[in-house]
Motif scaffolding. Structure first.
Motif, PDB file in Angstrom:
ATOM      1  N   THR A  17       0.091  23.263  77.414  1.00 51.85           N
ATOM      2  CA  THR A  17      -1.134  22.625  77.014  1.00 51.85           C
ATOM      3  C   THR A  17      -1.759  23.294  75.780  1.00 51.85           C
ATOM      4  O   THR A  17      -2.308  22.910  74.849  1.00 51.85           O
ATOM      5  CB  THR A  17      -2.142  22.528  78.375  1.00 51.85           C
ATOM      6  OG1 THR A  17      -1.501  21.730  79.145  1.00 51.85           O
ATOM      7  CG2 THR A  17      -3.377  21.961  77.710  1.00 51.85           C
ATOM      8  N   VAL A  21      -2.539  21.858  72.246  1.00 48.22           N
ATOM      9  CA  VAL A  21      -3.990  21.934  71.327  1.00 48.22           C
ATOM     10  C   VAL A  21      -3.878  22.887  70.017  1.00 48.22           C
ATOM     11  O   VAL A  21      -4.547  22.511  69.181  1.00 48.22           O
ATOM     12  CB  VAL A  21      -4.961  22.829  72.545  1.00 48.22           C
ATOM     13  CG1 VAL A  21      -6.139  23.050  71.724  1.00 48.22           C
ATOM     14  CG2 VAL A  21      -5.334  21.987  73.633  1.00 48.22           C
ATOM     15  N   GLU A  22      -3.161  23.930  69.917  1.00 48.16           N
ATOM     16  CA  GLU A  22      -2.885  24.665  68.822  1.00 48.16           C
ATOM     17  C   GLU A  22      -2.318  23.617  67.727  1.00 48.16           C
ATOM     18  O   GLU A  22      -2.484  23.724  66.571  1.00 48.16           O
ATOM     19  CB  GLU A  22      -2.214  25.803  68.862  1.00 48.16           C
ATOM     20  CG  GLU A  22      -2.665  27.049  69.754  1.00 48.16           C
ATOM     21  CD  GLU A  22      -4.121  27.105  68.951  1.00 48.16           C
ATOM     22  OE1 GLU A  22      -4.221  27.687  67.651  1.00 48.16           O
ATOM     23  OE2 GLU A  22      -5.225  27.309  69.502  1.00 48.16           O
ATOM     24  N   ARG A  25      -4.870  21.491  66.430  1.00 44.30           N
ATOM     25  CA  ARG A  25      -5.728  22.066  65.596  1.00 44.30           C
ATOM     26  C   ARG A  25      -5.127  22.297  64.154  1.00 44.30           C
ATOM     27  O   ARG A  25      -5.818  22.461  63.028  1.00 44.30           O
ATOM     28  CB  ARG A  25      -6.061  23.389  65.953  1.00 44.30           C
ATOM     29  CG  ARG A  25      -7.126  23.483  67.349  1.00 44.30           C
ATOM     30  CD  ARG A  25      -7.382  24.992  67.521  1.00 44.30           C
ATOM     31  NE  ARG A  25      -8.577  25.058  68.445  1.00 44.30           N
ATOM     32  CZ  ARG A  25      -8.574  25.237  69.662  1.00 44.30           C
ATOM     33  NH1 ARG A  25      -7.337  25.590  70.234  1.00 44.30           N
ATOM     34  NH2 ARG A  25      -9.334  25.129  70.495  1.00 44.30           N
ATOM     35  N   ALA A  65     -10.012  19.347  68.979  1.00 46.93           N
ATOM     36  CA  ALA A  65      -9.425  20.120  69.706  1.00 46.93           C
ATOM     37  C   ALA A  65     -10.018  20.721  70.845  1.00 46.93           C
ATOM     38  O   ALA A  65      -9.572  20.795  71.919  1.00 46.93           O
ATOM     39  CB  ALA A  65      -8.726  21.080  68.831  1.00 46.93           C
ATOM     40  N   VAL A  68     -10.517  17.929  73.435  1.00 49.44           N
ATOM     41  CA  VAL A  68      -9.494  18.084  74.196  1.00 49.44           C
ATOM     42  C   VAL A  68      -9.168  19.109  75.255  1.00 49.44           C
ATOM     43  O   VAL A  68      -8.789  18.650  76.501  1.00 49.44           O
ATOM     44  CB  VAL A  68      -8.041  17.903  73.475  1.00 49.44           C
ATOM     45  CG1 VAL A  68      -7.046  17.836  74.125  1.00 49.44           C
ATOM     46  CG2 VAL A  68      -8.219  16.372  72.531  1.00 49.44           C
ATOM     47  N   GLU A  69      -9.156  20.072  74.981  1.00 46.29           N
ATOM     48  CA  GLU A  69      -9.152  21.362  75.869  1.00 46.29           C
ATOM     49  C   GLU A  69     -10.084  21.464  76.821  1.00 46.29           C
ATOM     50  O   GLU A  69      -9.563  21.657  78.153  1.00 46.29           O
ATOM     51  CB  GLU A  69      -9.484  22.749  74.928  1.00 46.29           C
ATOM     52  CG  GLU A  69      -8.921  23.873  75.636  1.00 46.29           C
ATOM     53  CD  GLU A  69      -8.735  25.011  74.604  1.00 46.29           C
ATOM     54  OE1 GLU A  69      -7.946  25.939  74.694  1.00 46.29           O
ATOM     55  OE2 GLU A  69      -9.523  25.126  73.755  1.00 46.29           O
ATOM     56  N   HIS A  72      -8.975  18.334  79.309  1.00 49.12           N
ATOM     57  CA  HIS A  72      -7.937  18.875  80.169  1.00 49.12           C
ATOM     58  C   HIS A  72      -8.474  19.718  81.151  1.00 49.12           C
ATOM     59  O   HIS A  72      -8.067  19.586  82.447  1.00 49.12           O
ATOM     60  CB  HIS A  72      -6.919  19.491  79.264  1.00 49.12           C
ATOM     61  CG  HIS A  72      -5.801  20.124  80.189  1.00 49.12           C
ATOM     62  ND1 HIS A  72      -6.053  21.547  80.610  1.00 49.12           N
ATOM     63  CD2 HIS A  72      -4.538  19.633  80.661  1.00 49.12           C
ATOM     64  CE1 HIS A  72      -4.731  21.627  81.273  1.00 49.12           C
ATOM     65  NE2 HIS A  72      -4.038  20.459  81.258  1.00 49.12           N
TER      66      HIS A  72
END
Length: 271
Positions: A17, A21-22, A25, A65, A68-69, A72
């Motif tokens: 995950t 996410v990276e 970004r 991002a 989203v993080e 999650h």
């Protein structure tokens, strides 16, 4: 994220995950805006003026991002052991369709109400109410299992190197924030359910389920060379202990080993 890979352990899932996410970004803002417009079009969702303005801000991708993080962490991570188990069981079911009845059955059973296989095309009905045919023309098709908001398929016919489409993971159970599954770390201190697993016949049943994913109870009894009643009893104990999962395929109840069950077998083999 639709392309996320189901991984066998919580720690690996967290790492995967973070990588995704990276990747988000580092994605160009215009590409993210394009994907957002395509998603809204497929779902018949109108982007609000605030969303449109936010997408034009220089920090848009970084803010997305971070969102989203956080989403999650709040809405996915607490349920991940169950999601992992359901995904593995669904994969075994799809492989069974493919191996026993061919690719036509696999495509036909993905989402029967909204993905219809009409050779040589897939007829798709989207959330927007629009429908159309997808011709693969030898390009192949990436199938992406989804659990949340998966009633209607999402599709990218122009994706490279091949088109992709989402389909719903089959599930007979509701998720709860306190998953009824034994994690790998709990194997060191077995619960009463795991203690009940000791014994030659039950170990054989677990091995059969792992080696023959998607077996019905009748097939399980035949492979283990035990009675149907005994197979049903042992399979129930294994399922209650979190080592196997049950998935319905029409009138059949199909047994599959969970990642924890496979880890349990692997640990036992190394002793």
């Amino acid at each position: 994220m639709p392309g996320g890979t189901v991984r066998p352990s919580t720690s690996a899932h967290v790492s995967g995950t973070a990588d995704l996410v990276e990747q988000l970004r580092s994605t160009p803002a215009e590409r993210v805006r394009q994907d957002l417009r395509e998603w809204a079009g497929q779902r018949a969702v109108r982007l609000s003026p605030d969303t449109y303005r936010a997408s034009r801000e220089p920090a848009f991708v970084q803010q997305l991002a971070a969102l989203v993080e956080e989403a999650h962490e709040r809405f996915i991570a607490p349920y991940w052991p169950q999601i992992d188990r359901l995904a593995h069981a669904d994969r075994a079911l799809r492989l069974r369709h493919l191996s026993e009845r061919g690719v036509e059955c696999l495509l036909r059973e993905l989402n029967p109400r909204r993905i219809i296989w009409k050779p040589p095309a897939l007829h798709i009905t989207m959330a927007s109410g629009r429908s159309g045919d997808v011709y693969l023309d030898g390009r192949g098709l990436l199938l992406i299992p989804t659990l949340f908001g998966s009633h209607y398929p999402a599709l990218c016919d122009s994706a490279e190197p091949q088109p992709w489409i989402t389909f719903p993971i089959r599930s007979d159970h509701q998720l709860s924030a306190a998953p009824g599954i034994v994690t790998a770390s709990a194997l060191a201190e077995p619960s009463q359910s795991l203690t009940a697993l000791l014994g030659r016949t039950r170990a054989t049943v677990l091995s059969v389920i792992a080696n023959h994913p998607g077996s019905t109870t009748t097939q399980l009894a035949a492979h283990a060379r035990i009675s149907l009643a005994s197979a049903s009893e042992h399979a129930t104990v294994l399922r209650n202990g979190g080592l196997t999962a049950l998935l319905r395929d029409g009138k059949n109840a199909c047994h599959n080993a969970t990642p924890v069950g496979i880890a349990f077998l692997s640990a036992s083999a190394q002793r």
